[in-house]
Design a protein around this motif. Structure first.
Motif, PDB file in Angstrom:
ATOM      1  N   ARG A 115      17.691  -2.461   5.864  1.00  0.00           N
ATOM      2  CA  ARG A 115      16.767  -3.034   4.874  1.00  0.00           C
ATOM      3  C   ARG A 115      16.229  -4.389   5.321  1.00  0.00           C
ATOM      4  NH1 ARG A 115      20.739  -0.778   1.430  1.00  0.00           N
ATOM      5  NH2 ARG A 115      21.795  -2.799   1.220  1.00  0.00           N
ATOM      6  N   SER A 116      16.991  -5.105   6.143  1.00  0.00           N
ATOM      7  CA  SER A 116      16.547  -6.427   6.600  1.00  0.00           C
ATOM      8  C   SER A 116      15.766  -6.375   7.907  1.00  0.00           C
ATOM      9  CB  SER A 116      17.766  -7.342   6.770  1.00  0.00           C
ATOM     10  OG  SER A 116      18.608  -6.875   7.813  1.00  0.00           O
ATOM     11  N   GLY A 117      15.547  -5.163   8.446  1.00  0.00           N
ATOM     12  CA  GLY A 117      14.750  -5.032   9.658  1.00  0.00           C
ATOM     13  C   GLY A 117      15.533  -5.142  10.953  1.00  0.00           C
ATOM     14  N   ALA A 118      16.854  -4.987  10.910  1.00  0.00           N
ATOM     15  CA  ALA A 118      17.666  -5.072  12.125  1.00  0.00           C
ATOM     16  C   ALA A 118      17.443  -3.846  13.000  1.00  0.00           C
ATOM     17  CB  ALA A 118      19.141  -5.206  11.775  1.00  0.00           C
ATOM     18  N   CYS A 119      17.875  -3.956  14.256  1.00  0.00           N
ATOM     19  CA  CYS A 119      17.724  -2.867  15.217  1.00  0.00           C
ATOM     20  C   CYS A 119      19.096  -2.469  15.767  1.00  0.00           C
ATOM     21  CB  CYS A 119      16.810  -3.286  16.373  1.00  0.00           C
ATOM     22  SG  CYS A 119      15.121  -3.697  15.874  1.00  0.00           S
ATOM     23  N   ALA A 120      19.126  -1.323  16.420  1.00  0.00           N
ATOM     24  CA  ALA A 120      20.379  -0.838  17.000  1.00  0.00           C
ATOM     25  C   ALA A 120      20.088  -0.125  18.304  1.00  0.00           C
ATOM     26  CB  ALA A 120      21.112   0.083  16.022  1.00  0.00           C
ATOM     27  N   GLN A 121      21.143   0.061  19.082  1.00  0.00           N
ATOM     28  CA  GLN A 121      21.051   0.781  20.345  1.00  0.00           C
ATOM     29  C   GLN A 121      22.319   1.600  20.530  1.00  0.00           C
ATOM     30  OE1 GLN A 121      20.970  -1.621  23.933  1.00  0.00           O
ATOM     31  NE2 GLN A 121      19.967   0.001  25.123  1.00  0.00           N
ATOM     32  N   ILE A 122      22.186   2.834  20.989  1.00  0.00           N
ATOM     33  CA  ILE A 122      23.321   3.694  21.313  1.00  0.00           C
ATOM     34  C   ILE A 122      23.396   3.798  22.833  1.00  0.00           C
ATOM     35  CG2 ILE A 122      24.308   6.006  21.128  1.00  0.00           C
ATOM     36  CD1 ILE A 122      22.895   6.313  18.450  1.00  0.00           C
ATOM     37  N   LEU A 123      24.512   3.355  23.404  1.00  0.00           N
ATOM     38  CA  LEU A 123      24.717   3.391  24.850  1.00  0.00           C
ATOM     39  C   LEU A 123      25.688   4.522  25.198  1.00  0.00           C
ATOM     40  CD1 LEU A 123      25.166  -0.446  25.507  1.00  0.00           C
ATOM     41  CD2 LEU A 123      23.093   0.924  25.827  1.00  0.00           C
ATOM     42  N   ILE A 124      25.344   5.307  26.196  1.00  0.00           N
ATOM     43  CA  ILE A 124      26.194   6.408  26.667  1.00  0.00           C
ATOM     44  C   ILE A 124      26.536   6.137  28.129  1.00  0.00           C
ATOM     45  CG2 ILE A 124      26.445   8.880  26.986  1.00  0.00           C
ATOM     46  CD1 ILE A 124      26.120   8.060  24.073  1.00  0.00           C
ATOM     47  N   ASP A 125      27.829   5.983  28.411  1.00  0.00           N
ATOM     48  CA  ASP A 125      28.284   5.702  29.774  1.00  0.00           C
ATOM     49  C   ASP A 125      29.173   6.856  30.237  1.00  0.00           C
ATOM     50  OD1 ASP A 125      29.190   4.742  32.171  1.00  0.00           O
ATOM     51  OD2 ASP A 125      29.792   2.774  31.421  1.00  0.00           O
ATOM     52  N   SER A 126      28.660   7.649  31.168  1.00  0.00           N
ATOM     53  CA  SER A 126      29.417   8.785  31.709  1.00  0.00           C
ATOM     54  C   SER A 126      29.809   8.562  33.164  1.00  0.00           C
ATOM     55  CB  SER A 126      28.578  10.076  31.617  1.00  0.00           C
ATOM     56  OG  SER A 126      28.166  10.327  30.296  1.00  0.00           O
ATOM     57  N   SER A 127      29.721   7.318  33.642  1.00  0.00           N
ATOM     58  CA  SER A 127      29.982   7.034  35.050  1.00  0.00           C
ATOM     59  C   SER A 127      31.460   7.226  35.375  1.00  0.00           C
ATOM     60  CB  SER A 127      29.559   5.610  35.400  1.00  0.00           C
ATOM     61  OG  SER A 127      30.366   4.662  34.719  1.00  0.00           O
ATOM     62  N   LYS A 128      31.727   7.675  36.589  1.00  0.00           N
ATOM     63  CA  LYS A 128      33.086   7.915  37.030  1.00  0.00           C
ATOM     64  C   LYS A 128      33.876   6.612  37.093  1.00  0.00           C
ATOM     65  CE  LYS A 128      35.777  10.048  40.745  1.00  0.00           C
ATOM     66  NZ  LYS A 128      35.716  10.774  42.054  1.00  0.00           N
ATOM     67  N   ASP A 129      33.202   5.530  37.514  1.00  0.00           N
ATOM     68  CA  ASP A 129      33.888   4.237  37.626  1.00  0.00           C
ATOM     69  C   ASP A 129      34.429   3.790  36.272  1.00  0.00           C
ATOM     70  OD1 ASP A 129      33.381   4.163  40.306  1.00  0.00           O
ATOM     71  OD2 ASP A 129      31.636   2.844  40.152  1.00  0.00           O
ATOM     72  N   THR A 130      33.652   3.992  35.218  1.00  0.00           N
ATOM     73  CA  THR A 130      34.086   3.589  33.881  1.00  0.00           C
ATOM     74  C   THR A 130      35.255   4.436  33.404  1.00  0.00           C
ATOM     75  OG1 THR A 130      31.876   2.807  33.280  1.00  0.00           O
ATOM     76  CG2 THR A 130      33.375   3.349  31.473  1.00  0.00           C
ATOM     77  N   LEU A 131      35.170   5.748  33.594  1.00  0.00           N
ATOM     78  CA  LEU A 131      36.203   6.643  33.087  1.00  0.00           C
ATOM     79  C   LEU A 131      37.497   6.546  33.889  1.00  0.00           C
ATOM     80  CD1 LEU A 131      33.997   9.788  32.383  1.00  0.00           C
ATOM     81  CD2 LEU A 131      34.858   8.143  30.724  1.00  0.00           C
ATOM     82  N   MET A 132      37.393   6.222  35.197  1.00  0.00           N
ATOM     83  CA  MET A 132      38.579   6.144  36.044  1.00  0.00           C
ATOM     84  C   MET A 132      39.257   4.775  35.975  1.00  0.00           C
ATOM     85  SD  MET A 132      39.107   9.056  37.668  1.00  0.00           S
ATOM     86  CE  MET A 132      39.984   8.668  39.184  1.00  0.00           C
ATOM     87  N   LYS A 133      38.588   3.782  35.435  1.00  0.00           N
ATOM     88  CA  LYS A 133      39.142   2.429  35.407  1.00  0.00           C
ATOM     89  C   LYS A 133      40.412   2.380  34.563  1.00  0.00           C
ATOM     90  CE  LYS A 133      37.951  -2.372  34.384  1.00  0.00           C
ATOM     91  NZ  LYS A 133      36.913  -3.287  33.827  1.00  0.00           N
ATOM     92  N   LEU A 134      41.460   1.813  35.134  1.00  0.00           N
ATOM     93  CA  LEU A 134      42.742   1.755  34.444  1.00  0.00           C
ATOM     94  C   LEU A 134      42.785   0.585  33.468  1.00  0.00           C
ATOM     95  CD1 LEU A 134      45.196   2.419  37.415  1.00  0.00           C
ATOM     96  CD2 LEU A 134      44.334   4.069  35.746  1.00  0.00           C
TER      97      LEU A 134
END
Length: 572
Positions: free
Chosen positions: A519-538
């Motif tokens: 209602r106040s005019g804010a915005c949003a973003q949906i980020l999708i990260d399928s990279s191997k580096d992200t998923l394998m990071k411990l």
């Protein structure tokens, strides 16, 4: 009982210690370590590392014995060096207090920080009482910790039993954080506590009946060191890094013997690389190797006692130097044919794991094996100041080590692209998508819809996509999110087609905030990260654990064992 002075002098010489100077120097730069003076000299005295505060009292006794019986003098370090930050377990000095000026200058241990007020709960070393302080009144103690201070802090350890020598070779930082960990377990899980949920229901009780809150009696709180085979752990880690399903396996830690009501059992940690199967709705995704660490209850083998609803709760944690302490709890029941299929799991008089978690469970396919991590970013759009981030949350983070409390992803997001930062549109009169939306209702925006109305997540998202939406956010109108890790395509045994835009599920609190932001005019973003580096990071705490065990160093384990009280007229 300790042998003659001459025998001790010969033992010192056998250890390669020069006794001619008549001084045993264990201060900075000394070539000797207190561990050299183990049981070979005084079998009833345990001397550990010069960096281990637990050996303070033994050191003082050593000094007396050496000076009176051998003529040797023991030169000990004046304190222990440490560099610390203002977090749980830190040693700080109170300063600038106006209401209680008598506390200024006193040393306290930081326990927790209240995120709402920003104040710190600190424990006094003198009497163990908790006090609340502002961070402005706490000064970090850096440099040399006097041994007398550590002796006072050691008093906080009295409620935990040190098994097999307890925790050894602790740095000062580990010592202080260890005291904080044991104190938190002792305080948060007192003897006789009642718990909201434990996952067990008495056999024969109707699930519609409201159970009473069970009471738990403390049987044991203990701490001990365990060791792993570093080479075996390295091989398991290689199978994870190369996704080699043919090399998966496990490694056991050294055992810790515990005693509960006269019965003995062994607590053994199990670290394993295991096959992680994909989500059943994502059959095109191959299996991956994941990493797990937990207590192996196949090796626990504790004989069950008590009534037909005899239950144990076993909680355990690992001491971490700089990260949150990995910890979890498990529920153990009597395993017999009353509640299990006798032909499959006959009762052998032992406890059986019914519910429980993992110290570590790293899944390289992401939450619920969806092969991605989604992030929601809320921004306050301004033509003058630009986009300023107001709120950001991911479905899973390495620092949190698990699922978000406020956000869930959808399995079809895996192969989709992230959205741009766009406006949010909330159709309040039709936010359950009961009716079709006008053709261009969400052009270039993210649709904010409400859960329910007999419509599946995929149906709501497809309806928003047909009306021009670039993404969809569904909020739960009733309360917090359930434990469901991801939103699927199936509802009431019907599989719906996968939409072509990303979708996220949020709880009712975040949903209300997003509605107000729209209602106040804010915005949003949906980020999708399928990279191997992200998923394998411990996670950092898992990296710390692996570096410790590979180096052959001890893992500092805390164990709490509780039994459900056998109460009369209990409906449990």
């Amino acid at each position: 009982s300790f042998g003659s002075a001459a025998e001790r002098m010969m033992a010192l010489a056998d250890l390669g210690i020069n006794v001619r100077s008549r001084i045993l120097d264990f201060t900075a730069g000394s070539p000797y370590d207190l561990s050299q003076l183990e049981c070979a000299l005084f079998p009833k005295i345990r001397i550990e590392s010069k960096h281990d505060p637990f050996c303070i009292a033994q050191c003082e006794r050593w000094a007396r014995l050496c000076s009176t019986e051998t003529g040797l003098r023991l030169r000990l370090p004046e304190g222990i060096l440490v560099d610390q930050a203002l977090n749980d377990g830190a040693l700080v000095r109170m300063s600038g207090l106006k209401k209680k000026p008598e506390l200024n200058g006193e040393l306290v241990l930081v326990q927790t920080r209240d995120s709402d007020t920003g104040r710190y709960a600190c424990r006094r070393l003198q009497d163990g009482r908790l006090i609340s302080c502002s961070g402005d009144n706490l000064l970090l103690v850096q440099g040399l910790f006097p041994i007398s201070v550590l002796k006072n802090a050691l008093r906080l350890k009295k409620f935990s039993v040190g098994l097999q020598g307890g925790w050894r070779n602790l740095t000062a930082t580990q010592f202080l954080r260890g005291m904080q960990l044991l104190d938190r377990i002792h305080t948060d899980k007192p003897h006789g506590r009642r718990i909201e949920e434990c996952g067990f229901i008495k056999f024969g009780q109707k699930r519609s009946e409201k159970p009473q809150k069970p009471r738990l009696d403390r049987m044991l709180l203990a701490h001990a060191d365990v060791f792993f085979d570093g080479q075996a752990i390295t091989r398991l880690l290689e199978s994870f890094k190369h996704n080699n399903l043919g090399a998966i396996g496990f490694s056991h830690s050294s055992p810790v013997e515990v005693e509960v009501d006269g019965e003995k059992a062994e607590v053994i940690l199990k670290f394993e690389s295991a096959q992680i199967s994909p989500h059943p709705e994502m059959q095109h995704v191959e299996s991956h190797v994941g990493l797990l660490c937990h207590v192996d209850f196949e090796e626990f083998k504790l004989k069950a006692k008590g009534g037909e609803d005899d239950v144990l709760v076993l909680s355990y944690a690992l001491l971490s130097t700089t990260h949150p302490h990995p910890q979890t709890s498990c529920v153990l029941e009597k395993c017999d044919s009353t509640g299990f299929i006798g032909q499959v799991t006959p009762w052998h008089g032992l406890y059986h794991k019914m519910l429980g978690g993992y110290l570590f469970k790293h899944n390289p396919t992401g939450p619920d094996n969806t092969c991605h991590i989604a992030t929601l970013v809320l921004t306050n759009c301004s033509p003058v100041k630009g986009n300023a981030t107001v709120w950001r949350e991911s479905t899973w983070t390495h620092t949190q080590g698990g699922l978000s409390l406020h956000l869930r992803t959808a399995i079809w997001n895996t192969n989709l692209a992230s959205t741009d930062t766009v406006p949010i549109i909330h159709p309040e009169q039709n936010d359950q998508a009961i009716k079709p939306f006008p053709r261009h209702a969400f052009d270039g925006a993210i649709a904010l819809l409400r859960r329910g109305g007999g419509k599946a997540f995929a149906q709501k998202t497809a309806a928003a996509e047909a009306a021009g939406a670039l993404g969809c956010i569904v909020f739960d109108g009733e309360g917090p999110l359930c434990q469901m890790p991801a939103c699927g395509l199936v509802m009431d045994d019907v599989t719906h087609p996968a939409p072509g835009i990303p979708m996220l599920l949020v709880d009712n609190t975040v949903g209300a905030e997003l509605s107000a932001a729209a209602r106040s005019g804010a915005c949003a973003q949906i980020l999708i990260d399928s990279s191997k580096d992200t998923l394998m990071k411990l996670p950092p705490e898992l990296e710390e654990f692996l570096s410790t065990v590979v180096a052959g160093e001890p893992v500092h384990l805390a164990v709490l064992i509780e039994r459900k009280t056998q109460e009369k007229n209990s409906n449990i």
